[in-house]
Design a protein around this motif. Sequence first.
Motif, PDB file in Angstrom:
ATOM      1  N   GLU A   3       0.816  -1.072   0.011  1.00 26.88           N
ATOM      2  CA  GLU A   3       0.113   0.087  -0.020  1.00 26.88           C
ATOM      3  C   GLU A   3       0.831   1.417   0.108  1.00 26.88           C
ATOM      4  O   GLU A   3       1.955   1.228   0.532  1.00 26.88           O
ATOM      5  CB  GLU A   3      -0.738   0.114   1.114  1.00 26.88           C
ATOM      6  N   VAL A   4       0.301   2.322  -0.303  1.00 25.95           N
ATOM      7  CA  VAL A   4       1.087   3.793  -0.308  1.00 25.95           C
ATOM      8  C   VAL A   4       0.696   4.307   1.168  1.00 25.95           C
ATOM      9  O   VAL A   4      -0.262   4.145   1.357  1.00 25.95           O
ATOM     10  CB  VAL A   4       0.295   4.620  -1.533  1.00 25.95           C
ATOM     11  N   THR A   5       1.871   4.603   1.709  1.00 21.74           N
ATOM     12  CA  THR A   5       1.590   5.415   2.797  1.00 21.74           C
ATOM     13  C   THR A   5       2.026   6.772   2.891  1.00 21.74           C
ATOM     14  O   THR A   5       2.832   7.393   1.904  1.00 21.74           O
ATOM     15  CB  THR A   5       2.546   4.507   3.860  1.00 21.74           C
ATOM     16  N   GLN A   6       1.478   7.555   3.663  1.00 19.47           N
ATOM     17  CA  GLN A   6       1.952   9.026   3.691  1.00 19.47           C
ATOM     18  C   GLN A   6       2.041   9.418   5.364  1.00 19.47           C
ATOM     19  O   GLN A   6       1.133   9.029   6.151  1.00 19.47           O
ATOM     20  CB  GLN A   6       0.500   9.795   3.064  1.00 19.47           C
ATOM     21  N   THR A   7       2.864  10.456   5.449  1.00 19.21           N
ATOM     22  CA  THR A   7       3.062  11.331   6.686  1.00 19.21           C
ATOM     23  C   THR A   7       3.076  12.430   6.517  1.00 19.21           C
ATOM     24  O   THR A   7       3.594  13.081   5.288  1.00 19.21           O
ATOM     25  CB  THR A   7       4.226  10.607   7.386  1.00 19.21           C
TER      26      THR A   7
END
Lengths: 116, 110
Positions: A3-7
């Motif tokens: 999955e694509v993760t974002q922070t």
Amino acid sequence: EPEVTQTPSHQVTQMGQEVILRCVPISNHLYFYWYRQILGQKVEFLVSFYNNEISEKSEIFDDQFSVERPDGSNFTLKIRSTKLEDSAMYFCASSEWVGTGGYEQYFGPGTRLTVT
Amino acid sequence: TQLLEQSPQFLSIQEGENLTVYCNSSSVFSSLQWYRQEPGEGPVLLVTVVTGGEVKKLKRLTFQFGDARKDSSLHITAAQPGDTGLYLCAGLDSWGKLQFGAGTQVVVTP
């Protein structure tokens, strides 16, 4: 499942400040994108990135915006001097070439940017 | 700019009923993707349709791409409360960017 993760998930900043939104695309993907969604509005394309350079950008993506892939895993969006109207959800997406017909883009969970 | 119009904007039905969501454009897309989005989250890809006239099924969801690759529909059979959500269509242009519709909010009540 990859999955694509974002922070971060939520960023609050003052007008005029610089912000950097971070994304880790799916590992074998080669194409990267940023989209944004102002509250109550459509998801809008900002920029696409391939082979370490911008492929296409929208009118929204002016000189205040920049993107970078600083290493083999991260993809960042920088806003140099934030404005109130930059407040939105910012989504990172990635894709690999899926043959004739185009790319399937997978989205991250988003970063909610609030400019005060 | 290629525009995608989704209809209806809002749909409220009872559990067990069927529903259809439409996505129309005056432009041709190389493919069309359907997403579902929950509040405060990113769009989740449901399906991609590529060929004109193509029909894809995902359990109780049936997706169709128009012959001219300008329009698409999503049909849900025997809707369940878990189908509640915002359904987005997005057309892929020649340069690889997605143009999104405004979405159809579906509410399925028990």
